[in-house]
Design a protein around this motif. Structure first.
Motif, PDB file in Angstrom:
ATOM      1  N   THR A 170       0.631  -0.522   0.249  1.00 24.48           N
ATOM      2  CA  THR A 170      -0.149  -0.312   0.153  1.00 24.48           C
ATOM      3  C   THR A 170       0.650   1.821   0.467  1.00 24.48           C
ATOM      4  OG1 THR A 170      -2.149  -0.919   1.171  1.00 24.48           O
ATOM      5  CG2 THR A 170      -1.688   1.320   1.111  1.00 24.48           C
ATOM      6  N   VAL A 171       0.694   2.226  -0.921  1.00 22.74           N
ATOM      7  CA  VAL A 171       1.034   3.546  -1.326  1.00 22.74           C
ATOM      8  C   VAL A 171       0.268   4.445  -0.855  1.00 22.74           C
ATOM      9  CG1 VAL A 171       3.180   2.108  -2.355  1.00 22.74           C
ATOM     10  CG2 VAL A 171       0.821   3.096  -3.426  1.00 22.74           C
ATOM     11  N   GLU A 172       1.052   5.681  -0.664  1.00 22.64           N
ATOM     12  CA  GLU A 172       0.277   6.898  -0.540  1.00 22.64           C
ATOM     13  C   GLU A 172       1.089   7.799  -0.785  1.00 22.64           C
ATOM     14  OE1 GLU A 172      -0.047   7.652   3.996  1.00 22.64           O
ATOM     15  OE2 GLU A 172      -2.148   5.801   3.935  1.00 22.64           O
ATOM     16  N   ALA A 173       0.279   8.718  -1.269  1.00 21.36           N
ATOM     17  CA  ALA A 173       1.129   9.959  -2.132  1.00 21.36           C
ATOM     18  C   ALA A 173       0.474  11.684  -1.378  1.00 21.36           C
ATOM     19  CB  ALA A 173       1.204   9.869  -3.652  1.00 21.36           C
ATOM     20  N   LYS A 174       0.771  12.279  -1.413  1.00 16.38           N
ATOM     21  CA  LYS A 174       0.441  13.588  -1.354  1.00 16.38           C
ATOM     22  C   LYS A 174      -0.148  14.385  -2.528  1.00 16.38           C
ATOM     23  CE  LYS A 174       0.543  16.445   2.148  1.00 16.38           C
ATOM     24  NZ  LYS A 174       1.487  17.470   3.359  1.00 16.38           N
ATOM     25  N   LEU A 175      -1.650  14.555  -3.040  1.00 18.82           N
ATOM     26  CA  LEU A 175      -1.426  15.633  -4.150  1.00 18.82           C
ATOM     27  C   LEU A 175      -1.736  16.406  -4.041  1.00 18.82           C
ATOM     28  CD1 LEU A 175      -4.338  13.684  -4.560  1.00 18.82           C
ATOM     29  CD2 LEU A 175      -2.788  13.165  -5.550  1.00 18.82           C
ATOM     30  N   SER A 176      -1.388  17.996  -5.383  1.00 18.70           N
ATOM     31  CA  SER A 176      -1.625  18.772  -4.682  1.00 18.70           C
ATOM     32  C   SER A 176      -2.476  20.087  -3.862  1.00 18.70           C
ATOM     33  CB  SER A 176      -1.582  19.189  -6.410  1.00 18.70           C
ATOM     34  OG  SER A 176      -2.345  18.872  -6.826  1.00 18.70           O
ATOM     35  N   THR A 177      -3.978  18.289  -4.161  1.00 18.11           N
ATOM     36  CA  THR A 177      -4.854  20.025  -3.020  1.00 18.11           C
ATOM     37  C   THR A 177      -4.621  19.750  -1.826  1.00 18.11           C
ATOM     38  OG1 THR A 177      -5.370  17.405  -3.249  1.00 18.11           O
ATOM     39  CG2 THR A 177      -6.575  19.162  -4.946  1.00 18.11           C
ATOM     40  N   GLY A 178      -3.067  18.261  -1.186  1.00 16.99           N
ATOM     41  CA  GLY A 178      -2.951  18.270  -0.569  1.00 16.99           C
ATOM     42  C   GLY A 178      -3.801  17.364   0.837  1.00 16.99           C
ATOM     43  N   ILE A 179      -4.732  16.660  -0.238  1.00 14.94           N
ATOM     44  CA  ILE A 179      -4.969  15.467  -0.195  1.00 14.94           C
ATOM     45  C   ILE A 179      -4.293  13.606  -0.127  1.00 14.94           C
ATOM     46  CG2 ILE A 179      -7.397  13.424  -0.620  1.00 14.94           C
ATOM     47  CD1 ILE A 179      -8.829  15.680  -0.796  1.00 14.94           C
ATOM     48  N   ILE A 180      -4.052  13.174   1.155  1.00 10.12           N
ATOM     49  CA  ILE A 180      -3.432  11.666   0.675  1.00 10.12           C
ATOM     50  C   ILE A 180      -4.508  11.311  -0.191  1.00 10.12           C
ATOM     51  CG2 ILE A 180      -2.468   9.969   1.601  1.00 10.12           C
ATOM     52  CD1 ILE A 180      -1.047  12.621   2.625  1.00 10.12           C
ATOM     53  N   ALA A 181      -3.733  10.335  -1.145  1.00 12.25           N
ATOM     54  CA  ALA A 181      -4.163   8.941  -1.977  1.00 12.25           C
ATOM     55  C   ALA A 181      -3.619   8.174  -1.589  1.00 12.25           C
ATOM     56  CB  ALA A 181      -4.204   9.555  -3.371  1.00 12.25           C
ATOM     57  N   THR A 182      -4.128   6.711  -1.939  1.00  8.17           N
ATOM     58  CA  THR A 182      -3.351   5.484  -1.571  1.00  8.17           C
ATOM     59  C   THR A 182      -3.704   4.872  -2.872  1.00  8.17           C
ATOM     60  OG1 THR A 182      -5.707   4.847  -0.899  1.00  8.17           O
ATOM     61  CG2 THR A 182      -4.091   5.951   0.966  1.00  8.17           C
ATOM     62  N   ALA A 183      -2.871   3.578  -2.893  1.00  9.98           N
ATOM     63  CA  ALA A 183      -2.842   2.947  -4.103  1.00  9.98           C
ATOM     64  C   ALA A 183      -2.578   1.367  -3.604  1.00  9.98           C
ATOM     65  CB  ALA A 183      -2.598   3.177  -5.441  1.00  9.98           C
ATOM     66  N   ASP A 184      -2.502   0.100  -3.994  1.00 10.53           N
ATOM     67  CA  ASP A 184      -2.211  -0.628  -3.961  1.00 10.53           C
ATOM     68  C   ASP A 184      -1.792  -0.867  -4.950  1.00 10.53           C
ATOM     69  OD1 ASP A 184      -3.266  -1.064  -1.322  1.00 10.53           O
ATOM     70  OD2 ASP A 184      -4.988  -2.451  -1.863  1.00 10.53           O
ATOM     71  N   PHE A 185       0.162  -1.477  -4.298  1.00  9.39           N
ATOM     72  CA  PHE A 185       0.962  -1.446  -5.914  1.00  9.39           C
ATOM     73  C   PHE A 185       1.699  -3.871  -5.661  1.00  9.39           C
ATOM     74  CE2 PHE A 185       5.650  -1.719  -7.328  1.00  9.39           C
ATOM     75  CZ  PHE A 185       5.546  -1.588  -8.557  1.00  9.39           C
ATOM     76  N   ARG A 186       1.688  -3.626  -7.110  1.00 11.12           N
ATOM     77  CA  ARG A 186       2.497  -5.080  -6.714  1.00 11.12           C
ATOM     78  C   ARG A 186       4.094  -5.246  -8.062  1.00 11.12           C
ATOM     79  NH1 ARG A 186      -3.019  -8.463  -6.026  1.00 11.12           N
ATOM     80  NH2 ARG A 186      -4.039  -6.541  -6.863  1.00 11.12           N
ATOM     81  N   ALA A 187       4.730  -5.300  -8.135  1.00  6.82           N
ATOM     82  CA  ALA A 187       5.643  -4.815  -8.831  1.00  6.82           C
ATOM     83  C   ALA A 187       5.407  -6.565  -9.561  1.00  6.82           C
ATOM     84  CB  ALA A 187       7.267  -5.682  -8.135  1.00  6.82           C
ATOM     85  N   GLY A 188       5.776  -6.936 -11.090  1.00  2.00           N
ATOM     86  CA  GLY A 188       5.475  -7.905 -11.621  1.00  2.00           C
ATOM     87  C   GLY A 188       6.874  -8.340 -12.295  1.00  2.00           C
ATOM     88  N   GLN A 189       6.447  -9.101 -13.872  1.00  2.00           N
ATOM     89  CA  GLN A 189       8.354  -9.511 -14.589  1.00  2.00           C
ATOM     90  C   GLN A 189       8.465  -7.954 -15.164  1.00  2.00           C
ATOM     91  OE1 GLN A 189       7.168 -13.095 -16.118  1.00  2.00           O
ATOM     92  NE2 GLN A 189       6.453 -13.723 -14.796  1.00  2.00           N
ATOM     93  N   PRO A 190       9.298  -7.563 -15.438  1.00  2.00           N
ATOM     94  CA  PRO A 190       9.794  -6.752 -16.273  1.00  2.00           C
ATOM     95  C   PRO A 190      10.107  -7.098 -17.668  1.00  2.00           C
ATOM     96  CG  PRO A 190      11.472  -6.908 -14.891  1.00  2.00           C
ATOM     97  CD  PRO A 190      10.589  -7.762 -14.888  1.00  2.00           C
ATOM     98  N   SER A 191       9.480  -8.107 -18.392  1.00  3.42           N
ATOM     99  CA  SER A 191       9.062  -8.055 -19.528  1.00  3.42           C
ATOM    100  C   SER A 191       7.377  -7.839 -20.190  1.00  3.42           C
ATOM    101  CB  SER A 191       9.094 -10.147 -19.824  1.00  3.42           C
ATOM    102  OG  SER A 191       8.447 -10.682 -19.353  1.00  3.42           O
ATOM    103  N   ARG A 192       6.432  -7.290 -19.040  1.00  2.00           N
ATOM    104  CA  ARG A 192       5.360  -6.777 -19.384  1.00  2.00           C
ATOM    105  C   ARG A 192       4.787  -6.443 -18.524  1.00  2.00           C
ATOM    106  NH1 ARG A 192       2.823 -12.047 -19.336  1.00  2.00           N
ATOM    107  NH2 ARG A 192       2.978 -14.339 -18.882  1.00  2.00           N
ATOM    108  N   PRO A 193       3.733  -5.347 -20.065  1.00  2.00           N
ATOM    109  CA  PRO A 193       3.936  -3.895 -19.502  1.00  2.00           C
ATOM    110  C   PRO A 193       3.014  -3.640 -18.614  1.00  2.00           C
ATOM    111  CG  PRO A 193       1.893  -4.880 -20.696  1.00  2.00           C
ATOM    112  CD  PRO A 193       3.013  -6.226 -20.759  1.00  2.00           C
ATOM    113  N   ALA A 194       3.173  -2.323 -17.534  1.00  2.00           N
ATOM    114  CA  ALA A 194       2.633  -2.073 -16.112  1.00  2.00           C
ATOM    115  C   ALA A 194       1.230  -1.987 -16.245  1.00  2.00           C
ATOM    116  CB  ALA A 194       3.720  -1.326 -15.634  1.00  2.00           C
ATOM    117  N   ILE A 195      -0.281  -2.364 -15.006  1.00  2.72           N
ATOM    118  CA  ILE A 195      -1.550  -2.049 -15.863  1.00  2.72           C
ATOM    119  C   ILE A 195      -1.682  -1.260 -14.371  1.00  2.72           C
ATOM    120  CG2 ILE A 195      -3.488  -3.215 -15.840  1.00  2.72           C
ATOM    121  CD1 ILE A 195      -1.318  -4.283 -17.906  1.00  2.72           C
ATOM    122  N   LEU A 196      -2.323  -0.519 -15.027  1.00  7.17           N
ATOM    123  CA  LEU A 196      -3.597   0.566 -13.509  1.00  7.17           C
ATOM    124  C   LEU A 196      -5.014   0.175 -13.983  1.00  7.17           C
ATOM    125  CD1 LEU A 196      -2.922   4.175 -12.568  1.00  7.17           C
ATOM    126  CD2 LEU A 196      -5.342   3.435 -13.405  1.00  7.17           C
TER     127      LEU A 196
END
Length: 289
Positions: A28-54
């Motif tokens: 779980t990653v957190e980041a402060k947006l330009s609005t000052g609000i904290i946004a969250t997301a889940d991140f799982r790293a995969g194989q470099p040979s495959r594209p990243a998916i949002l």
């Protein structure tokens, strides 16, 4: 062959009940947006040979909502890098879906900006090939982003259960009138928006930012998207009209139809959705070069 396929799926489902699948652990990653609000997301790293998916959830939901949550698990298990953000909707570290009756100060523009933030986040981590996948209203929001100024690393958008917003003409007029009153930004109205029936509480400008994305504009955006787009729909989706696939195709956008799939691709059609999505992703370059 189809009988064998569904028999195999039934065996797999029974096996999954007896021996639950252990999905890749998400950070779980957190980041402060330009609005000052904290946004969250889940991140799982995969194989470099495959594209990243949002993957982006539907209206007022979170990253834990199906079908994007189950699709995220499947793609991560198949070796893809997967990022599943939760749109903040102007709420710090939002972790729950919002009720229609909540006060909705968020806007379409703010949602699109957050998609851009997370696409840039992936690109800044070195992913040079990114696909954006949305569900329902999430698809509409991704389409808006893809037609505006997407990060160059975004190579594909996949829009599942794409459906435009529909506002009642009289409610739109009421919102325009309410916005002109003194303290218009603080005035609240009750509107109809997607499944919220006359109980979507919002300032008029916030409400109007969504209803401007009607059928015509959605189709126009398909013709303006700056990255290739594909749409996946289900034959049992009750939220779309029977001529919707043809209208999309008339804008040059490929459409895949999954038989018996509902708006949420539940049941056996969950597997069909994953297979169709991966078939699209396999044509993309490696994600981390």
């Amino acid at each position: 062959m189809s009988g064998q396929r569904y028999y195999a799926r039934g065996v797999f489902a029974l096996f999954a009940l007896l021996f639950p699948v252990q999905h890749a652990t998400a950070e779980t990653v957190e980041a402060k947006l330009s609005t000052g609000i904290i946004a969250t997301a889940d991140f799982r790293a995969g194989q470099p040979s495959r594209p990243a998916i949002l993957l982006l959830h539907g209206f007022l939901q979170t990253r834990y909502a199906p079908p994007m949550s189950s699709l995220a698990n499947t793609l991560a298990d198949r070796g893809y890098t997967v990022l599943t953000p939760t749109l903040t909707l102007d709420i710090n570290r939002r972790a729950k879906s919002l009720a229609c009756e909540a006060v909705h100060t968020h806007t379409m523009e703010g949602d699109v900006a957050e998609i851009g933030f997370w696409a840039n986040w992936l690109a800044n981590k070195g992913y040079s090939s990114i696909a954006l996948i949305g569900h329902s209203v999430g698809s509409t929001q991704i389409l808006r982003y893809a037609a505006k100024d997407p990060n160059q690393a975004v190579k594909k958008v996949v829009l599942t259960s794409l459906v435009p917003f529909h506002g009642k003409p009289q409610e739109v007029q009421n919102a325009l009138a309410l916005a002109k009153r003194p303290a218009g930004e603080r005035n609240l109205g009750r509107f109809t928006l997607t499944y919220c029936n006359n109980n979507y509480v919002a300032p008029p400008a916030a409400y109007l930012s969504y209803v401007s994305n009607d059928t015509k504009q959605t189709l126009d955006l398909l013709g303006k998207t700056k990255v290739p787009a594909e749409v996946i729909l289900g034959t049992a989706d009750k939220t779309i009209t029977t001529d919707w696939p043809q209208k999309i195709q008339s804008r040059g956008t490929p459409v895949t139809i999954i038989d018996k799939a509902s708006h949420f691709f539940d049941g056996a059609q969950e597997f069909d959705l994953a297979d169709k999505v991966e078939a699209i992703l396999q044509n993309l370059p490696a994600g981390n070069q």
